[in-house]
Write an enzyme that holds these catalytic residues in place. Sequence first.
Site, PDB file in Angstrom:
ATOM      1  N   GLN A 138       0.898  -1.245  -0.129  1.00  0.00           N
ATOM      2  CA  GLN A 138       0.063  -0.019  -0.195  1.00  0.00           C
ATOM      3  C   GLN A 138       0.899   1.255   0.041  1.00  0.00           C
ATOM      4  O   GLN A 138       0.221   2.430  -0.290  1.00  0.00           O
ATOM      5  CB  GLN A 138      -1.052   0.037   1.260  1.00  0.00           C
ATOM      6  CG  GLN A 138      -0.263   0.283   2.680  1.00  0.00           C
ATOM      7  CD  GLN A 138      -1.227  -0.034   3.880  1.00  0.00           C
ATOM      8  OE1 GLN A 138      -1.534  -1.089   4.014  1.00  0.00           O
ATOM      9  NE2 GLN A 138      -1.576   1.226   4.464  1.00  0.00           N
ATOM     10  N   CYS A 144      -5.252   0.520   3.538  1.00  0.00           N
ATOM     11  CA  CYS A 144      -5.311  -0.876   3.884  1.00  0.00           C
ATOM     12  C   CYS A 144      -6.590  -1.544   3.924  1.00  0.00           C
ATOM     13  O   CYS A 144      -6.807  -2.634   3.479  1.00  0.00           O
ATOM     14  CB  CYS A 144      -4.691  -1.150   5.460  1.00  0.00           C
ATOM     15  SG  CYS A 144      -5.554  -0.109   6.664  1.00  0.00           S
ATOM     16  N   HIS A 281      -6.249  -1.070  11.730  1.00  0.00           N
ATOM     17  CA  HIS A 281      -5.372  -1.361  10.426  1.00  0.00           C
ATOM     18  C   HIS A 281      -6.259  -2.425   9.787  1.00  0.00           C
ATOM     19  O   HIS A 281      -6.640  -3.455  10.718  1.00  0.00           O
ATOM     20  CB  HIS A 281      -4.033  -1.882  10.602  1.00  0.00           C
ATOM     21  CG  HIS A 281      -3.211  -2.340   9.405  1.00  0.00           C
ATOM     22  ND1 HIS A 281      -3.254  -1.520   8.438  1.00  0.00           N
ATOM     23  CD2 HIS A 281      -2.692  -3.404   9.223  1.00  0.00           C
ATOM     24  CE1 HIS A 281      -2.412  -2.157   7.606  1.00  0.00           C
ATOM     25  NE2 HIS A 281      -2.105  -3.410   7.950  1.00  0.00           N
ATOM     26  N   ASN A 305      -0.866  -9.143   4.816  1.00  0.00           N
ATOM     27  CA  ASN A 305      -0.959  -7.846   5.142  1.00  0.00           C
ATOM     28  C   ASN A 305      -0.770  -6.987   3.839  1.00  0.00           C
ATOM     29  O   ASN A 305      -0.466  -7.726   2.669  1.00  0.00           O
ATOM     30  CB  ASN A 305       0.271  -7.536   5.991  1.00  0.00           C
ATOM     31  CG  ASN A 305       0.152  -6.077   6.850  1.00  0.00           C
ATOM     32  OD1 ASN A 305      -0.805  -5.531   6.527  1.00  0.00           O
ATOM     33  ND2 ASN A 305       0.993  -6.002   7.561  1.00  0.00           N
TER      34      ASN A 305
END
Length: 338
Positions: A138, A144, A281, A305
Amino acid sequence: MPWLTLILALPILVDLAGTSDSSLDEGWWRWKVLHGKNYSVEAEEVFRRAAWEKNVRVIERHNEEMSQGKHSYRLAMNHFGDQTNEELHERLNGFRPDLGGALRSGREQARFRSKTSWEGPEEVDWRTKGYVTPVKNQGLCGSCWAFSATGALEALVFKTTGKMVSLSEQNLVDCSWRQGNVGCRGGQYIGAFEYVRANGGIDAEDLYPYLGRDDISCRYSLQGKAGNCTSYMVVDQDNEQALEQAVATVGPVSVAVDARPFFFYHSGIFSSHSCTQKVNHAMLAVGYGTSKEPGGGQDYWILKNSWSERWGEQGYMRLLKGANNHCGVASVASFPVL
C-alpha cells in the site's frame, strides 16, 4: 517529514548528529543502500538516522528478551526503519471505525453467526487452494482497507469462477467516497463492498493500477470489470469462534486489528500485552492453525498484510488465536457475497 518542520527543527537535529552511535555507521549505510534511501537535506538524514537507531535498539532489546523466553515472536529491521511509530501509525493504519462506512446507506447488515454444534478442520490455509493473490504494497497511503477488501473480493471471484484475478485497490480509493471512505486518509472494507455492490463491479488491477494517491477522479470502466458482489456479511462481533467458522467455510475474511505493535514484526506467533482491541488497520484472514515448532501448541490466525513481502513472514503474520480476541481480530470481520 514536511520541509517547514525540518527547517524549524534544524538546530535540534544538528545536535542529534553528534549523538549518533558511530558503531552503527556501517549498518546505517547498508540499510540505506538496501532500501534505496537518499536524503536531499542533511537535517532530514539526521532525523531519519535518529529514528532508525531508536528502532534498532527496540528490536535488539526485544529479540534479546525473546532468547530468554519472554516473547513468542521476533522483530527485525525492515523498510520502515527510518520512520517513527507515530508516522507509521498515521500513514499505514487506515482502518477508520469512526467513519461509519456503509452504515450511512441505511442497509441492514446480514450477520454470520457461529453454530455451537459445528466441528471444522483443525487447520485452514486458503493460500494452498489458489484463493489468495501475491502480497501487495500500500506504500505510505492509509489504504489498508482497500487491500483487505480486494483480497476478500479476489477470493470470491476465484470461488465462483475458478479464475484468480488481481483486483484494483485504486478503483476503491478513487471511487468509494460516497460510501464513507476517504482515500489515503482511511476507510472501511464494508464501505468498499457496498461500493462494489452499488457500482455493479470493480476493475482489474492491471487496467486500473495502484498509485498510492487519492487526488485522482474515479476512472472505473465497465470494460475493465473483473469482480463483483451483491452484498456482504458481518461476522458476529468479538466472536473468534464465528470468525473461525467463516474462514473455514467461506474463505478469506476481511479483519481489522490494532497494528501499532506490528511495524517490525518478522516471524513467530504474535502475542503482546501492548496490543489492544482498538482496531486501526485492515488485513485479510486467510487461515488458521496450530504451531508445530519446539514448545509449540499455540493456535494462530494467518493474516495477509499489505506492507510488501519485506515485512513479516513474506508479507504475512501469525497472530495468537483463541485469546479473547487478541488485537481485536474478531471485532469487525466481514466478507462479500455473490
